[in-house]
Enzyme design. Structure first.
Site, mmCIF file in Angstrom:
data_model
loop_
_atom_site.group_PDB
_atom_site.id
_atom_site.type_symbol
_atom_site.label_atom_id
_atom_site.label_comp_id
_atom_site.label_asym_id
_atom_site.label_seq_id
_atom_site.Cartn_x
_atom_site.Cartn_y
_atom_site.Cartn_z
ATOM 1 N N SER A 100 0.837 -1.195 0.000
ATOM 2 C CA SER A 100 0.000 0.000 0.000
ATOM 3 C C SER A 100 0.879 1.256 0.000
ATOM 4 O O SER A 100 1.690 1.440 -0.900
ATOM 5 C CB SER A 100 -0.968 -0.042 1.180
ATOM 6 O OG SER A 100 -1.996 0.898 1.023
ATOM 7 N N ASP A 216 -10.030 -5.372 -4.244
ATOM 8 C CA ASP A 216 -9.496 -4.322 -3.371
ATOM 9 C C ASP A 216 -10.276 -3.027 -3.584
ATOM 10 O O ASP A 216 -10.281 -2.455 -4.673
ATOM 11 C CB ASP A 216 -8.018 -4.105 -3.693
ATOM 12 C CG ASP A 216 -7.310 -3.200 -2.695
ATOM 13 O OD1 ASP A 216 -7.996 -2.480 -1.935
ATOM 14 O OD2 ASP A 216 -6.067 -3.206 -2.682
ATOM 15 N N HIS A 246 -7.804 -5.737 0.326
ATOM 16 C CA HIS A 246 -6.606 -4.893 0.252
ATOM 17 C C HIS A 246 -5.331 -5.578 0.734
ATOM 18 O O HIS A 246 -4.252 -5.286 0.229
ATOM 19 C CB HIS A 246 -6.842 -3.619 1.063
ATOM 20 C CG HIS A 246 -5.749 -2.612 0.952
ATOM 21 N ND1 HIS A 246 -5.323 -2.097 -0.261
ATOM 22 C CD2 HIS A 246 -4.968 -2.013 1.913
ATOM 23 C CE1 HIS A 246 -4.368 -1.219 -0.056
ATOM 24 N NE2 HIS A 246 -4.120 -1.162 1.248
#
Length: 274
Positions: A100, A216, A246
């Site tokens: 991320s 996601d 995610h």
């Protein structure tokens, strides 16, 4: 093991005897390196020593909560940890594993002055899609970052982290996680770094494994496609796991995900000396 970098950032490590390689985790926004302990345990079974540093304003590191201060500062913390880990294990290759925001930070590090023993990277759901912000927000981001750096500007849906309710409950209950909005300084730094990344990727030739959950909602798969489209690496693998959220490494199918990651790491270990 654990400690502090010279700038006060907190780091922790999970070592094994005679490691075949080192993996440095670069965590996402509002979380901390300790959340990667289960991943480190799986990689440790395969012979990898693992390390993680808490970004500024995250976990046990100093700073205002959720505020990374600056991308340069955050990347410098990763660089310092990579150097420390490499020094502790002088005869093995180093991999970087960024998720991320950590994927964006890792890519910024890898496209800059990286350690010479870094031989590859796993990039998970990198923060490269900025479509959640509109033109007005992008225009005012630098102003807010300068004058109101800790102003909350964007809420995150914690339910979208994982389909495993136990993971979501643990995330909410973890006092080291920041559950407020993304603050202006962090948001502006993400926007700036993500905008610059396509051009930077043209010089990245390291082997890459790109991992993304197909469902996601926090960072669309198009973010991984940015890396696929612009990276110069001749050895680039994209793995989109259908239906996963995610954090693929924290989904019910995490065993499958981590087995594939370990297989990729093993395949990219340099040949043993004759």
């Amino acid at each position: 093991m654990e400690g502090r970098l010279e700038n006060g950032q907190y780091w922790q490590g999970w070592t094994v005897e005679a490691p075949v390689g080192v993996v440095v985790f670069v965590h996402g926004v509002h979380e901390h390196g300790g959340r990667y302990a289960p991943v480190a345990a799986r990689l440790g079974e395969a012979g990898y020593a693992c390390y993680a540093v808490d970004h500024p304003g995250h976990g046990r590191s100093p700073g205002n909560r959720g505020n990374i201060d600056g991308m340069d500062t955050t990347v410098a913390g990763v660089a310092a940890l990579v150097t420390m880990a490499a020094d502790r294990h002088p005869d093995v290759p180093v991999f970087v594993y960024g998720h991320s925001l950590g994927g964006l930070v890792a890519l910024t590090y890898l496209t800059g002055e990286r350690h010479p023993r870094v031989v590859g990277a796993v990039i998970s759901a990198p923060a490269l899609d900025t479509s959640a912000s509109n033109a007005v927000q992008r225009a005012f981001a630098p102003v807010l970052s300068r004058f109101l750096p800790d102003l909350g500007v964007l809420a995150l849906d914690i339910e979208a982290v994982s389909r495993d309710p136990e993971v979501v409950a643990a995330y909410r209950a973890d006092p080291l996680n920041h559950t407020g909005k993304i603050v202006a300084r962090t948001g502006a730094e993400i926007l700036t770094a993500a905008t610059a990344m396509p051009a930077r990727l043209r010089g990245l030739t390291l082997p890459l494994l790109l991992v993304h959950g197909g469902a996601d909602r926090l960072m669309p798969v198009s973010a991984t496609e940015v890396v696929r489209a612009h990276a110069a690496s001749p050895d680039l693998t994209v793995r989109v796991f259908d239906g996963l959220y995610h954090e693929p490494h924290n989904e019910p199918e995490k065993a499958e995900v981590l087995t594939e990651i370990v297989a990729w790491l093993d395949a990219h270990l340099p040949p043993a000396p004759a």
